[in-house]
Design a protein around this motif. Structure first.
Motif, mmCIF file in Angstrom:
data_model
loop_
_atom_site.group_PDB
_atom_site.id
_atom_site.type_symbol
_atom_site.label_atom_id
_atom_site.label_comp_id
_atom_site.label_asym_id
_atom_site.label_seq_id
_atom_site.Cartn_x
_atom_site.Cartn_y
_atom_site.Cartn_z
ATOM 1 N N SER A 59 45.088 36.232 44.711
ATOM 2 C CA SER A 59 45.712 37.422 44.105
ATOM 3 C C SER A 59 46.085 38.453 45.179
ATOM 4 N N VAL A 84 46.042 42.158 46.549
ATOM 5 C CA VAL A 84 45.084 43.253 46.391
ATOM 6 C C VAL A 84 45.844 44.578 46.424
ATOM 7 N N GLU A 133 47.616 42.223 51.722
ATOM 8 C CA GLU A 133 46.223 41.917 51.394
ATOM 9 C C GLU A 133 46.204 40.878 50.287
ATOM 10 N N PHE A 134 45.447 39.815 50.483
ATOM 11 C CA PHE A 134 45.454 38.706 49.526
ATOM 12 C C PHE A 134 44.032 38.182 49.427
ATOM 13 N N ARG A 135 43.500 38.054 48.198
ATOM 14 C CA ARG A 135 42.130 37.601 48.027
ATOM 15 C C ARG A 135 42.021 36.709 46.802
ATOM 16 N N ASP A 136 41.409 35.564 46.943
ATOM 17 C CA ASP A 136 41.174 34.628 45.829
ATOM 18 C C ASP A 136 42.435 34.391 44.993
ATOM 19 N N GLU A 149 50.182 33.971 51.086
ATOM 20 C CA GLU A 149 49.127 34.756 51.730
ATOM 21 C C GLU A 149 49.569 35.253 53.102
#
Lengths: 98, 500
Positions: free
Chosen positions: A89, A91, A84-87, A79
């Motif tokens: 994953s 992005v 960009e990194f979310r949950d 991360e």
């Protein structure tokens, strides 16, 4: 001797996912023609019976059991470097138009 | 004791062993030296002062308890900024990795730290190791410590300059077509490109994977043997590493060389070679003759085409390897600071995934990288593949066969490293072909996969160092160490240091 045209440069820039300004296209067309022209002396060499060689070690089918080694790389580390990194994953913008 | 930074690995190791110095004192001395002259030389992208002192303290504590890990325990070593170092910024001298902090360690550097070595910092290089002068770095121009108006060579120019200017005790570099040997020659130090597969490439940013090697850059031949002992060996994370047993390279030093035969390949002499370099190489050949060694002229006819083979393969492999820089998972990216939900709104250049690739790469990669990626995609294109890439792979086979044939009759080859001494900064930056030609004597070695070393062999009238290249057959590093140590014993070129 091969000379790369502006069209050629636009084509290979496109394959390379690069965007060039007009001045860059002109500069690269000249520089790339220069080096491509140089390496074409290879055409002098007779290679009809010569095998293609892609590596020098002679090693063949080196395999390894594909095991996940715990604790090496955490989501947290990934991360930190991700734009960009979310949950868990990465992005990215959509690939398909809606 | 003053000026500890001047020490070699061997000297520092002995002093540490005898308790005359501590690792903290040694690190402090090196850091002081960096503070004094880094502004002039520009060898480093990152200096890891705090980490180094922390590692040095631990080394001193180990030593007090009698738990010394290796001959390099407590020794400050610089690492080319192409090796991933966990938690320490690693840029490859490119804007595309400007703020990249690796989450894992390369095998070669892990072996150094496991042996107790101390990281001084990450040295400057040509962007992604693509260049011969360290000028393609996105961050700074490294100067040659012997003449600050000249280049240190490249691509491991930061490591070479740091060793030559005593801004570290030793360094690691990488060599795909001469990137260890050419800067070693231009900066007057020892540089070894080992056999392909002898040292793991795991965790090192790939340039041309079938040619890339990793090796030591040191003040003496003995130091190179000490470092190779530590970094060589098979690695399950790099399937191209060799299972061949790693010998103790130190036992080759000082061994009898009288029965060895040196081959002088005529293709490496003549055209384009500076007359002073020619004299220095001939003088080196005479030094070996005086030691009773047989010297014969040999021929490697395909070497004439090695530069063509080398660059076509490099371009092709670069195009593939650089495809990973896409602005998605790490590195410079146009996703950052873009509100993706509204990316289709007016004013945003980033409308889809491909825009991310194109814009991130266009902004992040330097000109030489772009040139090689485009040339790679050109030679790999349908319609051109057979004429360029396939042809190069066939002629590569001929080059390798030439080396195999010649090593049936001689033990080692002696050649110049570079046709000239260090050239002026900006002299060749606008002419990629001229830059490529400065590698003409080092590139033939990599397609063949054999080991080669550059050792200091003299100085030009302008006091610029010049090296000679010793080339051995696959896994013939011991023969190189025998001859190089014999040469070093009767010469003092390696003891000269630049005035800074």
């Amino acid at each position: 001797m091969t000379k790369l045209s502006i069209d050629d440069v636009e084509h290979i820039a496109r394959l390379s996912r690069l965007e060039l300004t007009q001045a860059e296209k002109e500069k690269f067309a000249k520089q790339l023609s220069n080096v491509i022209g140089y390496v074409e002396e290879l055409n002098e060499v007779k290679t009809n019976d010569v095998e293609v060689m892609s590596q020098v070690t002679g090693l063949n089918n080196v395999t390894e059991i594909d095991l996940l080694e715990a604790g090496n790389i955490s989501y947290n580390h990934i991360e930190k470097n991700a734009p960009e990194f979310r949950d868990g994953s990465f992005v990215v913008p959509g690939i398909f138009q809606d | 004791m003053k000026h500890l930074y001047k020490l070699t690995i061997k000297e520092a190791s002995d002093k540490l062993y005898r308790g005359e110095i501590t690792s903290v004192e040694l690190v402090n001395s090196v850091m002081e030296r960096i503070e004094q002259i880094e502004d002039k030389v520009g060898a480093y992208i990152t200096v890891t002062r705090e980490l180094a002192l922390e590692q040095a303290k631990k080394s001193d504590e180990r030593r007090k308890k009698g738990r010394v890990l290796s001959p390099i325990d407590g020794i400050p070593i610089a690492v080319k900024d192409l090796f991933n170092t966990k938690g320490v910024r690693t840029t490859a001298a490119s804007k595309i990795l400007d703020d990249f902090v690796p989450q894992y360690e390369s095998t070669a550097t892990k072996k150094l730290w496991d042996a107790g070595a101390v990281l001084v910092g990450k040295t400057n290089l040509d962007q992604f190791a693509m260049g011969s002068s360290t000028e393609t770095s996105a961050f700074k121009t490294t100067k040659n410590p012997w003449d600050l108006s000249r280049v240190p060579g490249g691509s491991s120019g930061g490591s070479a300059a740091a060793v030559a200017a005593d801004m570290c005790i030793a360094a690691l570099g990488t060599d795909t077509g001469g990137s260890i040997r050419q800067p070693a020659s231009l900066c007057g130090i020892v540089g070894l490109k080992p056999t392909y597969g002898r040292v793991s490439r795991y965790g090192v940013n790939a340039m041309a994977s079938s040619l890339d090697t990793i090796g030591p850059m040191t003040k003496t031949v003995e130091d190179a043997a000490i470092l190779l002992n530590i970094i060589a060996g098979q690695d399950k994370y790099d399937s191209t590493t060799l299972a061949t047993k790693v010998p103790n390279y130190l036992s080759s030093l000082g061994q009898d060389i009288k029965d060895l035969t040196i081959g002088i390949p005529k293709e490496f002499y003549g055209k384009g070679m500076d007359s002073e370099v020619d004299m220095i190489v001939k003088n080196a050949i005479n030094i070996f003759k005086e030691r009773g060694i047989k010297v014969v002229e040999v021929s490697l006819p395909s070497v004439k085409y090695a530069l063509d083979v080398y660059y076509i393969i490099v371009w092709a492999e670069v195009a593939s390897n650089m495809a990973r820089y896409d602005g998605i998972r790490y590195g410079h990216s146009k996703i950052k600071n873009q509100k993706l939900v509204s990316s289709k709104s007016e004013g945003s250049k980033i409308k889809n995934l491909e825009d991310v690739y194109i814009t991130s790469r266009t902004e992040g990669l330097g000109d030489e990288v772009k040139r090689r990626v485009m040339l790679g995609n050109y030679v790999l294109s349908s319609g051109y593949y057979d004429a360029y890439y396939k042809k190069a792979q066939q002629v590569r086979n001929l080059v390798k066969q030439d080396f195999e044939k010649v090593f049936k009759n001689v033990d080692i080859l002696l050649t110049p490293v570079s046709p000239t001494a260090a050239f002026k900064i900006a002299e060749k930056t606008d002419n990629p072909l001229q830059m490529y030609l400065s590698d003409i004597h080092t590139v033939p070695i990599n397609p063949a996969g054999v080991p080669a070393m550059s050792i200091p062999a003299g100085f030009t009238k302008n006091n610029l160092p010049v090296g000679i290249q010793l080339i051995a057959p696959q896994c013939g590093e011991e023969t190189i160490f025998k001859l190089a140590s014999a040469f070093e014993k009767v010469t003092d070129f390696h003891k000269q240091r630049p005035n800074l």
